[in-house]
Each structure stands twice: as C-alpha cells, then as structure tokens.
Design a protein around this motif. Structure first.
Motif, PDB file in Angstrom:
ATOM      1  N   THR A   1     107.681  -5.303  66.410  1.00 36.04           N
ATOM      2  CA  THR A   1     107.110  -6.614  66.096  1.00 36.04           C
ATOM      3  C   THR A   1     105.586  -6.495  66.146  1.00 36.04           C
ATOM      4  O   THR A   1     105.009  -6.305  67.212  1.00 36.04           O
ATOM      5  CB  THR A   1     107.591  -7.683  67.095  1.00 36.04           C
ATOM      6  OG1 THR A   1     109.027  -7.721  67.082  1.00 36.04           O
ATOM      7  CG2 THR A   1     107.058  -9.048  66.728  1.00 36.04           C
ATOM      8  N   ALA A   2     104.962  -6.571  64.979  1.00 38.95           N
ATOM      9  CA  ALA A   2     103.523  -6.339  64.866  1.00 38.95           C
ATOM     10  C   ALA A   2     102.768  -7.656  64.782  1.00 38.95           C
ATOM     11  O   ALA A   2     103.115  -8.530  63.974  1.00 38.95           O
ATOM     12  CB  ALA A   2     103.224  -5.489  63.639  1.00 38.95           C
ATOM     13  N   PHE A   3     101.741  -7.788  65.598  1.00 40.70           N
ATOM     14  CA  PHE A   3     100.858  -8.952  65.523  1.00 40.70           C
ATOM     15  C   PHE A   3     100.150  -8.966  64.176  1.00 40.70           C
ATOM     16  O   PHE A   3      99.662  -7.941  63.693  1.00 40.70           O
ATOM     17  CB  PHE A   3      99.831  -8.888  66.659  1.00 40.70           C
ATOM     18  CG  PHE A   3      98.741  -9.916  66.550  1.00 40.70           C
ATOM     19  CD1 PHE A   3      98.919 -11.186  67.063  1.00 40.70           C
ATOM     20  CD2 PHE A   3      97.528  -9.612  65.934  1.00 40.70           C
ATOM     21  CE1 PHE A   3      97.908 -12.144  66.973  1.00 40.70           C
ATOM     22  CE2 PHE A   3      96.520 -10.553  65.839  1.00 40.70           C
ATOM     23  CZ  PHE A   3      96.712 -11.826  66.358  1.00 40.70           C
ATOM     24  N   ASP A   4     100.090 -10.154  63.565  1.00 39.49           N
ATOM     25  CA  ASP A   4      99.449 -10.291  62.261  1.00 39.49           C
ATOM     26  C   ASP A   4      98.197 -11.161  62.355  1.00 39.49           C
ATOM     27  O   ASP A   4      97.128 -10.788  61.893  1.00 39.49           O
ATOM     28  CB  ASP A   4     100.446 -10.895  61.267  1.00 39.49           C
ATOM     29  CG  ASP A   4      99.941 -10.822  59.835  1.00 39.49           C
ATOM     30  OD1 ASP A   4      99.503  -9.734  59.429  1.00 39.49           O
ATOM     31  OD2 ASP A   4      99.974 -11.855  59.137  1.00 39.49           O
ATOM     32  N   SER A   5      98.332 -12.344  62.966  1.00 40.51           N
ATOM     33  CA  SER A   5      97.191 -13.262  63.076  1.00 40.51           C
ATOM     34  C   SER A   5      97.557 -14.359  64.068  1.00 40.51           C
ATOM     35  O   SER A   5      98.701 -14.450  64.520  1.00 40.51           O
ATOM     36  CB  SER A   5      96.857 -13.888  61.720  1.00 40.51           C
ATOM     37  OG  SER A   5      97.940 -14.696  61.269  1.00 40.51           O
TER      38      SER A   5
ATOM     39  N   SER B   1      90.810 -10.445  65.261  1.00 38.50           N
ATOM     40  CA  SER B   1      91.078 -11.854  64.978  1.00 38.50           C
ATOM     41  C   SER B   1      90.183 -12.800  65.765  1.00 38.50           C
ATOM     42  O   SER B   1      90.146 -13.994  65.480  1.00 38.50           O
ATOM     43  CB  SER B   1      92.548 -12.174  65.299  1.00 38.50           C
ATOM     44  OG  SER B   1      93.425 -11.414  64.508  1.00 38.50           O
ATOM     45  N   ILE B   2      89.478 -12.277  66.769  1.00 41.93           N
ATOM     46  CA  ILE B   2      88.589 -13.109  67.594  1.00 41.93           C
ATOM     47  C   ILE B   2      87.177 -13.028  67.027  1.00 41.93           C
ATOM     48  O   ILE B   2      86.639 -11.929  66.865  1.00 41.93           O
ATOM     49  CB  ILE B   2      88.612 -12.645  69.066  1.00 41.93           C
ATOM     50  CG1 ILE B   2      90.007 -12.839  69.665  1.00 41.93           C
ATOM     51  CG2 ILE B   2      87.569 -13.386  69.888  1.00 41.93           C
ATOM     52  CD1 ILE B   2      90.148 -12.314  71.082  1.00 41.93           C
ATOM     53  N   PRO B   3      86.571 -14.147  66.694  1.00 40.75           N
ATOM     54  CA  PRO B   3      85.226 -14.117  66.123  1.00 40.75           C
ATOM     55  C   PRO B   3      84.246 -13.346  66.991  1.00 40.75           C
ATOM     56  O   PRO B   3      84.162 -13.564  68.198  1.00 40.75           O
ATOM     57  CB  PRO B   3      84.845 -15.608  66.041  1.00 40.75           C
ATOM     58  CG  PRO B   3      86.153 -16.330  65.995  1.00 40.75           C
ATOM     59  CD  PRO B   3      87.093 -15.519  66.839  1.00 40.75           C
TER      60      PRO B   3
END
Length: 650
Positions: A170-174, A218-220
């Motif tokens: 299960t891969a993190f996408d956003s 994904s973190i600014p």
C-alpha cells in the motif's frame, strides 16, 4: 480539499483561499463515508514500516490510539540494512520491555581497533580503544549488533498482540487537508499491483517512508537540504574465513593505496564490511558489483587472507548528509521522522537509532494530542527538538566519514572521543522550550538537567526490597513521572501532606488533567497484552493515567511504613524507593547525589520526567517553610500549564 503538495509557501492567504470551508469539508467527508468502499478511519496514519514507523505505531498501539501503518513493500526487511543499537536505544528497548530478544541474539562490541598500511609499511595494528569508556554513564556500554529485520520483527509481533497489522503493498500517494481544525486529513494510497485506490481519514499523518519520502514531498517547503560526497561504499554481510585477528572487534582498516574497510561483527557468526570504492576514471560505477567489492576488500586486507563461506546481503551507496528544511506542516498535522527527515552515512551506527528516537519523541506527544490534552506548544516542540538533533548528527557524520576515508587513526579516535556522548545517544540534548523548563543555575550541581535524559541510578524498591534501575522500573505508559526526593520522610511530613492535598484539590491543574485523562482512557483504554498479567501496568495508574508519582528517600526501611505516607503516595506504593545501594550504581553514587549534586537535610526536590525519559523540570523547596508544599503544587501547575490543557468537554 486541496492536495497538500500544491500549497504554496507564500502562505496563509493562499492557503485560506484554496481550502474548502467547514461546510464543504463536512459534505465531502459525508460523501466519502457513504461510498461502497468506505475509507478507513484512524487517529494516526503512519507511512512506512521501518524502525521509525514501527516504533511510533508500537507505542501508540500500546496506549490505545487507533493507528494504521501502510507500507509499499510486500514484507518486512529480511536481511541487511541498519545493524547497530547504541546504549541509549538499548535503554529505550528495556523501558519498553522489549530488549531481551535482542540482547540474547545480538553481538556486543566493546572496543574499536585501528589498522593501517602504506606503500612503505605493511598492514599493522595502530592501537585499540574502549568504545564507551566509563565517562559515558550508561547501563550498556557497548554497541549491540542486530540487523534491522530483527528489530522490525520485534515491533510487528508486539503490534499483532494488540490486533494491529501493517497494511502491505500500500503506497502513499497524497494527502488533503480540511480547513476545519477538527476535520480529518484525507490520505490517498494505491494498493497492490492493480493500483487500487485506498483512502484513509486520520487526525495526524506521519511520514516514516525513507530518504525519498513521498510524504515529505507532499509537505510545503519540506525539502531535503544538504550534499552528497563523491565516494562510493560497498556493504557486504556474510560469514568469513580469515586469519585477521580483530574480526570480532569493530575495526577500521586503512590502505593508502586501496581505501578503507570498516569491520562490524554481526549476529549468527557474520561480519559486515563497509568498503570504500575509491573513484577512478577507468571504472564505471555500474561495474562496482559484488565481485568487484569482494576483490577490493581482499586488496585492502592483504596480507591477511579473506574469503566468504556465504554472502547474505550486498549493497552499495553514496554518502550524503541531508536534513529536511522542516519536520512538519504549518498546522502540525503531518510530520516527518527517520530517513524521511534526515540522511547520512551508516558508518557511525546512528541512522536506525536516531530514527527510532524521532518516533520515541513524537509518539507520546501525539497520544496526548489525540486525547485532547495537548496545547499547540507540545506538538510544536517535536520539530524544534528533533531537527536540532538531526543537524548535530549530520555535522558529526560529515567529520566522522571523512576521518574514516582518510584513515588517520589518531584523528578518528579524537573525533570519536569528542562526540562519544552524542554517539551513545545520551548526549542528544534538547534546548529550553515549553516542555523543558529552565531552573535556577545556582543549585544546578547534579547530572539531572531539563532537556537531558534522566541519568541511570540504582535504588531499592520499598515493597519487595528488589534493587532496581530507577530509570527503567516504571514502564513506559505514556505518563509523566514525578519523583519526590528527600533525606527524611518524617522531617518532610508536613510538606508532603500539603503538597498532596494541593495537587489533589479540584482547582489544581494537575488534578484536572488527571480527571480528563481518566475519562479519556475509560473511553479509549490502553491495549492489553498477555504478558500484562506479569508486568501489572495498573500498579502505575492507581493515582492517575497521566502522572506516576514516586518517592525516593535515604531512610532505612525499618524506620518507615507505607502508612506513614499521604494517601496519594500510599496509592503509589510500587514507586516508593530507598536510596541505599550506591555500591551498585554505575558511578558508586546515591541516586539523590547523582541527580541533584546535593540536597540539604530539610530540602525536598521534585524532578518531572517526560514520557520519553527526558527531564522536563526540577524544583527544590525548604520543607520547614509552612507553605512550601502549596508552593510546590503551584509550581507543578505552572510547568504543566505550559503545554497541557483540560479539554473543553471535560
């Protein structure tokens, strides 16, 4: 909702424009929950099932937090990768009651040897050093060598006991954020080879997904900042056939012509070689395979014979030192830990240790945040504390890696001695902040200091006369430990009575926080395990689910009974200690003297210890002053008011 990766640094104006308002967010969540495959809901979503992610999930799961762990790998680490546990990490595993399997299976390294050859002189030993000399005050003065997969297995088994399984493939996408402070984050994943979309709704997200972290991206503005060095190193794990005499010591071998090898003894009769592959215009990096690396190792070790019965794992890497520019998002909802937030060379055995201590620092703060007991300052302290340690680490690592590559044994030994406290883990110290309260420097004479780990000490547990290591005796239950130290309990009786009455009163913040924690743990209790029947964690929650009170005195056991104590401390009888066995201490010192330097005959000291074992604050009072007990209770309230709160609903 807006994908977090699209949020611009430019700031809150853009953020507020791009986000949905609260009503739109609620509508979106209702739609998600009504879909045929409803999203998973949890309080903490951990991305990455390496040592950092599993340390985090293991503790949160123990404390009853609803945690989900996702990992894009099909299985845990089988062989190789990280391999060394430093003294502080061993202590942490002891506090978690997980150390025994590792101590039984691992190899303990107590010394380091230095060898060198030049064009004019054959390979010879230059000297040996004790790895952790007595100046380092630890119970386990050695490196424990166990491969990363063994550590992961330990955590995974502990999670299974509490009904938690890692979600593999299960891969993190956003992830997306909601403008409502109470609204959940939406974590988007893709599962299995079919790339099925999976959605999780969570209060907090933690990226423990390695050096190429998608959560970090994904973190600014959470960019990895640093540099890579030109040198390439190969890693070989296997069982050796050799006549080299120091194969069971940590050893640096330097050949002026061929480069360096760092030798690390391993479990199951194996040895790890870190082998420098000096760059050459004639050699393409794609040619630096296992056979080339084995040949280079033999050249460096000559004239000693080196062969392999088998090789279990081969790896190759380029050294780089990088630290993320930030460890969390603007709203302290998404965090980074482990290699996602810092990378460096593996040769000082720091990576897995530092990564797990990122998680150790964050887990108890998230537990209190989930339960509504944390002010913003508590979660804000994570980045301030752990980014400082990461910067300290990469600065040390840069020098250490260069010393190893240079083969200068004297320079390497000096660099090691200078940084030995930090390498062991006990030198990872935090600055003053909301949870580390400065104290009057006039009486700071002992080794217990805010922002530093509680020093080890040996005492006798009153109830059963067992000698115990006080920093290990109270299990890690996500609680603060409040130690009261005095020479004579009878002389301090009025102080103890007024102090206990004051913190138990309805207007005491400590009392209000305890009541709120009691309600929270009644609704969402700690997750039990079969061994709890022997460990009896309920002994340490008799008074409060948030604070464990402990009393330490030098009085003889024959001169005091439990019934001589105020009711609150009678209920804390399992944490009543006699400071009477200095001969068993690592320094031959009384706990009181080691922690405080000295304590006057009528003085009482209070040491507040954070759930991760760091000292938060220290205070002293003259027990002969009438209102000293009430003053100590007010001081306690002031300290905890810096970062804890009573939820509005309580």
């Amino acid at each position: 909702m807006v994908p977090a990766a699209t949020l611009d640094k430019s700031s809150e104006d853009q953020l507020s424009e791009d986000r949905m308002d609260k009503s739109e967010c609620v509508d979106r969540l209702s739609l998600l929950r009504s879909m045929p495959e409803a999203p998973l809901e949890c309080q903490i979503c951990v991305v990455g099932a390496g040592p950092a992610g599993l340390m985090l999930a293991c503790n949160l799961g123990r404390w009853g937090v609803k945690v989900e762990v996702v990992d894009d790998r099909a299985d845990q680490t089988p062989v190789g990768r990280a391999d060394g546990l430093q003294p502080k990490t061993i202590e942490t595993f002891r506090q978690m009651r997980l150390a025994d399997p590792l101590l039984q299976r691992g190899v303990r390294v107590y010394d380091i040897a230095f060898w060198r050859s030049t064009a004019d002189e054959p390979l010879r030993r230059l000297g040996r050093e004790v790895h952790y000399p007595p100046v380092i005050d630890v119970l386990d003065p050695y490196i424990l060598l166990v491969h990363q997969g063994m550590v992961e297995s330990l955590f995974i088994e502990d999670l299974k006991k509490r009904g938690i399984e890692v979600r593999r493939n299960t891969a993190f996408d956003s992830y997306s954020v909601c403008d409502s402070k109470s609204g959940p984050l939406q974590v988007n994943c893709r599962a299995n080879v079919t790339q099925d979309r999976k959605t999780l709704l969570t209060q907090y997200l933690v990226g423990c997904d390695g050096a190429h972290s998608k959560v970090r991206k994904s973190i600014p503005d959470a960019k990895a900042v640093g540099m890579s060095q030109a040198s390439v190193w190969g890693v070989l794990d296997g069982e050796l056939e050799t006549d080299f005499p120091d194969i069971w010591s940590k050893t640096l071998v330097y050949s002026q012509e061929h480069g360096s090898i760092l030798i690390i003894p391993r479990e199951r009769n194996m040895t790890r070689f870190y082998i420098e592959l000096k760059s050459s215009p004639k050699v393409d990096r794609s040619q630096l395979g296992q056979e080339f690396v084995m040949h280079r190792a033999k050249e460096i070790m000559a004239p000693f014979e080196v062969g392999w019965k088998y090789i279990e794992w081969f790896g190759r890497y380029q050294i780089g030192q990088r630290v993320a520019s930030r460890f969390c998002d603007n709203h302290h909802r998404a965090f980074l830990a482990g290699d996602a937030s810092h990378t460096h060379s593996p040769k000082a055995a720091q990576g897995m240790n530092t990564s797990m201590h990122d998680a150790w620092n964050l887990c108890w703060k998230l537990n209190l945040a989930v339960r509504g007991l944390a002010k913003p300052a508590l979660l804000e302290s994570y980045e301030a504390e752990r980014r400082k340690i990461a910067l300290d680490l990469v600065n040390f690592d840069y020098e250490h890696a260069n010393r190893i590559a240079g083969g200068d044994a004297e320079a390497l030994a000096e660099n090691f001695k200078t940084n030995v406290r930090f390498i062991s883990g006990i030198g990872a110290e935090y600055s003053e902040n909301a949870i580390n309260m400065s104290q009057d420097q006039a009486w700071v004479m002992g080794e217990a200091k805010p922002g530093c780990l509680l020093p080890p000490a040996k005492v006798t547990r009153y109830l059963d006369s067992n000698p115990v290591d006080i920093q290990l005796d109270i299990p890690m239950l996500g609680q603060f430990r409040v130690y009261l130290l005095m020479w004579d309990v009878h002389q301090s009786r009025i102080f103890l009575e007024t102090f206990c009455q004051a913190i138990a009163s309805s207007d005491s913040l400590v009392s209000q926080l305890s009541a709120a924690a009691s309600i929270s743990y009644a609704k969402q209790p700690r997750a039990p395990a079969p061994e709890d029947i022997y460990l009896r964690p309920e002994r340490y929650t008799a008074v409060s689910h948030l604070f464990t009170f402990a009393l330490i005195t030098t009085m003889p056991k024959s001169e005091i009974e439990v019934t001589d104590l105020p009711a609150l401390l009678q209920d804390s009888r399992w944490t009543f200690y006699l400071d009477n066995i200095p001969e068993q201490d690592t320094r031959g010192s009384l706990c009181t003297n080691k922690w405080l330097g000295s304590l006057g005959p009528g003085e009482v000291a209070i040491v507040n210890v954070r759930p991760d074992g760091y000292v938060g604050s220290i205070g002293r009072w003259d027990s002969s002053i009438d209102d000293a007990g009430e003053d100590a209770a007010r001081w306690m309230d002031r300290y905890y008011d810096r970062f804890l709160k009573v939820p509005a609903a309580v």
